[in-house]
Design a protein around this motif. Sequence first.
Motif: not given
Length: 272
Positions: A163-175
């Motif tokens: 869950a942490l990894s998916e969240t992180l991926l989405f946050e980095l994509q948004a940035m």
Amino acid sequence: MMQFDGGVAVVTGAASGIGRALVREAARRGMSIAAADIDASHLATLAGEFGPDRCLTATVDVSNEDRVNQFADEVWARFGRVDLLCNNAGVLHAGGVCETSSERWRQVVEINLFGVLYGVRAFLPPMLRRGMAAHIINTASSAGLTATPLLGPYTVSKYGVVALSETLLFELQAMQAPIGVSVVCPGAVATQVARNASATPGATQVTEWLHSGVAQGMTATRCAEIIFEQAAAGRFWIFTHPEMLAEVDARTQGMHEAPAPIYVPPAGGSGR
Ligand SMILES: NC(=O)c1ccc[n+]([C@@H]2O[C@H](COP(=O)([O-])OP(=O)(O)OC[C@H]3O[C@@H](n4cnc5c(N)ncnc54)[C@H](O)[C@@H]3O)[C@@H](O)[C@H]2O)c1
């Protein structure tokens, strides 16, 4: 896409098993290494393999946030860059939900999940400030996708890593950050993970079952090759044993169709 053919790789849980194989694969590809583990003596052996110019080793308990932050400072002071962060350290514990003490629950989750979180929080901000392409690989498990009785703290922590990894991926994509993320869900890999495991008195047969499964698993060397190949190909999900996706598919299918899931042990032993 990153090729990992130079630069600096940080690996936690580096003194044994998959972590040690990740260090060797990174070195084979020409990377310098920052290797962290709680086990100082095996870490010293690893340091001897590569020499101090190529490899910084540090005794780090990944569940100690201050120590992880200090390690990150040491790595940046020494190398001035991090191209690959492998949050790999983890421990296994067997025991029922109620039979496992709250203290042991907390320790396992602090090492396996908060250890990954602390690694990300310590290393990612300076990676972002540097502004260059880099990659984060978090080691979860097949236990991050399907649950097993008597492996509660491990399963909870590994679902958390996914869950942490998916969240992180989405946050980095948004940035639109140049930092990639992968989460590794290994099946059985022949390491010391089950031998190093703790167990409550009623659950020692689980660690024996796991040990016989991992002993027949793929080599850590092959596992590390797969991890690098798939991360270099830009894959978020890294499966060493893609056949385990049948268990994930069955779980999802059950959400549509069954009133409640029923645990079916995997045939022929298992790695977790
Ligand atoms: N081997 C498998 O079949 C398998 C399957 C799925 C997932 N995994 C995961 O792979 C990762 C690596 O495990 P492995 O199989 O190489 O096991 P291993 O026991 O051989 O190696 C784990 C390493 O982590 C270190 N470590 C433990 N606690 C630590 C802490 N608090 N701080 C820093 N280092 C610590 C240990 O000293 C050891 O060197 C773990 O996260 C594990 O859950 C392994």
